[in-house]
Design a protein around this motif. Sequence first.
Motif, PDB file in Angstrom:
ATOM      1  N   THR B  69       0.839  -1.209   0.000  1.00  0.00           N
ATOM      2  CA  THR B  69       0.000   0.000   0.000  1.00  0.00           C
ATOM      3  C   THR B  69       0.868   1.250   0.000  1.00  0.00           C
ATOM      4  N   ASN B  70       1.939   1.218   0.776  1.00  0.00           N
ATOM      5  CA  ASN B  70       2.837   2.377   0.803  1.00  0.00           C
ATOM      6  C   ASN B  70       3.510   2.573  -0.562  1.00  0.00           C
ATOM      7  N   ASN B  71       3.811   1.469  -1.242  1.00  0.00           N
ATOM      8  CA  ASN B  71       4.385   1.584  -2.586  1.00  0.00           C
ATOM      9  C   ASN B  71       3.375   2.190  -3.570  1.00  0.00           C
ATOM     10  N   MET B  72       2.087   1.829  -3.388  1.00  0.00           N
ATOM     11  CA  MET B  72       1.042   2.448  -4.219  1.00  0.00           C
ATOM     12  C   MET B  72       1.053   3.969  -3.994  1.00  0.00           C
ATOM     13  N   ARG B  73       1.186   4.360  -2.722  1.00  0.00           N
ATOM     14  CA  ARG B  73       1.223   5.793  -2.387  1.00  0.00           C
ATOM     15  C   ARG B  73       2.428   6.480  -3.049  1.00  0.00           C
ATOM     16  N   LEU B  74       3.581   5.795  -3.029  1.00  0.00           N
ATOM     17  CA  LEU B  74       4.782   6.373  -3.647  1.00  0.00           C
ATOM     18  C   LEU B  74       4.594   6.534  -5.153  1.00  0.00           C
ATOM     19  N   ILE B  75       3.920   5.548  -5.781  1.00  0.00           N
ATOM     20  CA  ILE B  75       3.650   5.646  -7.229  1.00  0.00           C
ATOM     21  C   ILE B  75       2.706   6.823  -7.487  1.00  0.00           C
ATOM     22  N   GLN B  76       1.667   6.936  -6.635  1.00  0.00           N
ATOM     23  CA  GLN B  76       0.700   8.031  -6.781  1.00  0.00           C
ATOM     24  C   GLN B  76       1.396   9.390  -6.686  1.00  0.00           C
ATOM     25  N   GLU B  77       2.283   9.529  -5.705  1.00  0.00           N
ATOM     26  CA  GLU B  77       3.007  10.801  -5.516  1.00  0.00           C
ATOM     27  C   GLU B  77       3.895  11.105  -6.711  1.00  0.00           C
ATOM     28  N   ARG B  78       4.544  10.069  -7.222  1.00  0.00           N
ATOM     29  CA  ARG B  78       5.436  10.238  -8.373  1.00  0.00           C
ATOM     30  C   ARG B  78       4.651  10.678  -9.613  1.00  0.00           C
ATOM     31  N   LEU B  79       3.473  10.070  -9.825  1.00  0.00           N
ATOM     32  CA  LEU B  79       2.660  10.432 -10.987  1.00  0.00           C
ATOM     33  C   LEU B  79       2.169  11.875 -10.882  1.00  0.00           C
ATOM     34  N   LYS B  80       1.826  12.274  -9.647  1.00  0.00           N
ATOM     35  CA  LYS B  80       1.388  13.665  -9.428  1.00  0.00           C
ATOM     36  C   LYS B  80       2.513  14.626  -9.798  1.00  0.00           C
ATOM     37  N   LYS B  81       3.719  14.271  -9.342  1.00  0.00           N
ATOM     38  CA  LYS B  81       4.904  15.098  -9.594  1.00  0.00           C
ATOM     39  C   LYS B  81       5.171  15.217 -11.086  1.00  0.00           C
ATOM     40  N   GLU B  82       4.961  14.119 -11.806  1.00  0.00           N
ATOM     41  CA  GLU B  82       5.222  14.126 -13.252  1.00  0.00           C
ATOM     42  C   GLU B  82       4.004  14.573 -14.060  1.00  0.00           C
ATOM     43  N   LYS B  83       2.956  14.986 -13.322  1.00  0.00           N
ATOM     44  CA  LYS B  83       1.708  15.461 -13.953  1.00  0.00           C
ATOM     45  C   LYS B  83       1.113  14.422 -14.911  1.00  0.00           C
ATOM     46  N   ILE B  84       1.152  13.166 -14.496  1.00  0.00           N
ATOM     47  CA  ILE B  84       0.536  12.095 -15.286  1.00  0.00           C
ATOM     48  C   ILE B  84      -0.825  11.809 -14.649  1.00  0.00           C
ATOM     49  N   ASP B  85      -1.895  12.082 -15.399  1.00  0.00           N
ATOM     50  CA  ASP B  85      -3.213  11.825 -14.811  1.00  0.00           C
ATOM     51  C   ASP B  85      -3.899  10.686 -15.572  1.00  0.00           C
ATOM     52  N   ASN B  86      -5.178  10.563 -15.409  1.00  0.00           N
ATOM     53  CA  ASN B  86      -5.950   9.453 -15.975  1.00  0.00           C
ATOM     54  C   ASN B  86      -5.490   8.099 -15.427  1.00  0.00           C
ATOM     55  N   VAL B  87      -5.005   8.105 -14.198  1.00  0.00           N
ATOM     56  CA  VAL B  87      -4.614   6.852 -13.541  1.00  0.00           C
ATOM     57  C   VAL B  87      -5.446   6.695 -12.275  1.00  0.00           C
ATOM     58  N   GLN B  88      -6.037   5.512 -12.104  1.00  0.00           N
ATOM     59  CA  GLN B  88      -6.844   5.224 -10.920  1.00  0.00           C
ATOM     60  C   GLN B  88      -6.173   4.122 -10.106  1.00  0.00           C
ATOM     61  N   PHE B  89      -6.120   4.321  -8.810  1.00  0.00           N
ATOM     62  CA  PHE B  89      -5.565   3.312  -7.903  1.00  0.00           C
ATOM     63  C   PHE B  89      -6.710   2.537  -7.266  1.00  0.00           C
ATOM     64  N   VAL B  90      -6.537   1.214  -7.193  1.00  0.00           N
ATOM     65  CA  VAL B  90      -7.575   0.359  -6.600  1.00  0.00           C
ATOM     66  C   VAL B  90      -6.904  -0.651  -5.666  1.00  0.00           C
ATOM     67  N   SER B  91      -7.444  -0.774  -4.449  1.00  0.00           N
ATOM     68  CA  SER B  91      -6.987  -1.819  -3.517  1.00  0.00           C
ATOM     69  C   SER B  91      -8.184  -2.692  -3.197  1.00  0.00           C
ATOM     70  N   LEU B  92      -8.065  -3.979  -3.526  1.00  0.00           N
ATOM     71  CA  LEU B  92      -9.173  -4.919  -3.269  1.00  0.00           C
ATOM     72  C   LEU B  92      -8.825  -5.809  -2.087  1.00  0.00           C
ATOM     73  N   SER B  93      -9.748  -5.919  -1.128  1.00  0.00           N
ATOM     74  CA  SER B  93      -9.550  -6.829  -0.001  1.00  0.00           C
ATOM     75  C   SER B  93     -10.006  -8.231  -0.377  1.00  0.00           C
ATOM     76  N   PHE B  94      -9.161  -9.215  -0.068  1.00  0.00           N
ATOM     77  CA  PHE B  94      -9.592 -10.618  -0.260  1.00  0.00           C
ATOM     78  C   PHE B  94     -10.056 -11.215   1.074  1.00  0.00           C
ATOM     79  N   ASP B  95     -10.247 -10.346   2.072  1.00  0.00           N
ATOM     80  CA  ASP B  95     -10.778 -10.778   3.372  1.00  0.00           C
ATOM     81  C   ASP B  95     -12.000  -9.914   3.711  1.00  0.00           C
TER      82      ASP B  95
END
Lengths: 156, 193
Positions: B69-95
Amino acid sequence: MKRRLLIIIVIIFAFNLVTPTQQQKSNNSDIQIQKAWARPAAKYANSAFYFVLENNSSRTDTLLGAETKISEEAEIHESYKKDNDRMGMRPAGKIAIKPKSKFEFKPGGFHVMLLGVEKDLHIGDKIEVVLRLKYAGKIKAQAEVRDMPMTKEMKQ
Amino acid sequence: MKLRHYLFVIILFWGCKEKLPVIEKFGETSYKLVDQNNKEEIFPDFVKDKIVIMNYIFTNCPDICPLSTNNMRLIQERLKKEKIDNVQFVSLSFDPEFDTPEVLRKFADIRNLDLSNWTFLTGDKSTTNSVIKQVGVLAVPSDSTVFKNGRKIYYYVHTDRIQLIDPEGRIRKNYKGSTINVDEIVSDIKKLQ
């Protein structure tokens, strides 16, 4: 005669009073806890406590367990690789720390799992965990709640 | 000679852009799930036309899933910095029996996650099982802890995965969630744009 007896009692009393304190201090300086941090967790959820345990003594000591007021239970756990890309977690029991060595409890490996935290652990909060060692006894560790370990750039 | 050289570079560049294979496609298949606000979401329809970065978690996991999850956050921050949009993050629980929308909401809030383009999903156990089966993720209950009050929680042996899904709902690449290289996935996202 009475005076001699009194002196002996005073000596025994003083010995008993001082020795355990010195022993505790000596043992504690043999074991150092460094770089302690814990993961954020909402109330009733689980956190993980990470640290480096350094054994400066000349004999193997053993981490027997942990206790804290911050959670219902505290257990030594290990994340392990099941196969190529599958991971699991299991109780790890006791951990032997060899003399003059460091043992790292780190993400993806060994950690103290804090089960059912009693309150929200927000980033920046401070918590206290007591580690129980076979020879060094109980050692308190202070940890900051963070989402990732502190890097060199963050300057501990 | 120069022309051949340029052609070679163009072909190489074109090849790089196209090199992510299709691993699996959702096609017409969709799943009725709920998000962290208890809002019904049809997956993958609700992320159609977006690049999706997805991971698979259970919130009782204190180590591997927070790493992912923290790596997802790091990717999200990086994309924001590079102004790359049209990306959606999804976390699915298997419990899903434990991970209710409220639990997922707290899991995100306590980590100060930016949910502006990040959705946490849960639902019926049969539905979440169907999703993870289709995407090739395994999650099997193993060890457990019983609390003094009798409460029991399970730990899963599970696939440690972050996936890259293209705007057509096709899985294009799998990464190890807890140790993903942020540069690698950002580079792959650029190939899908």
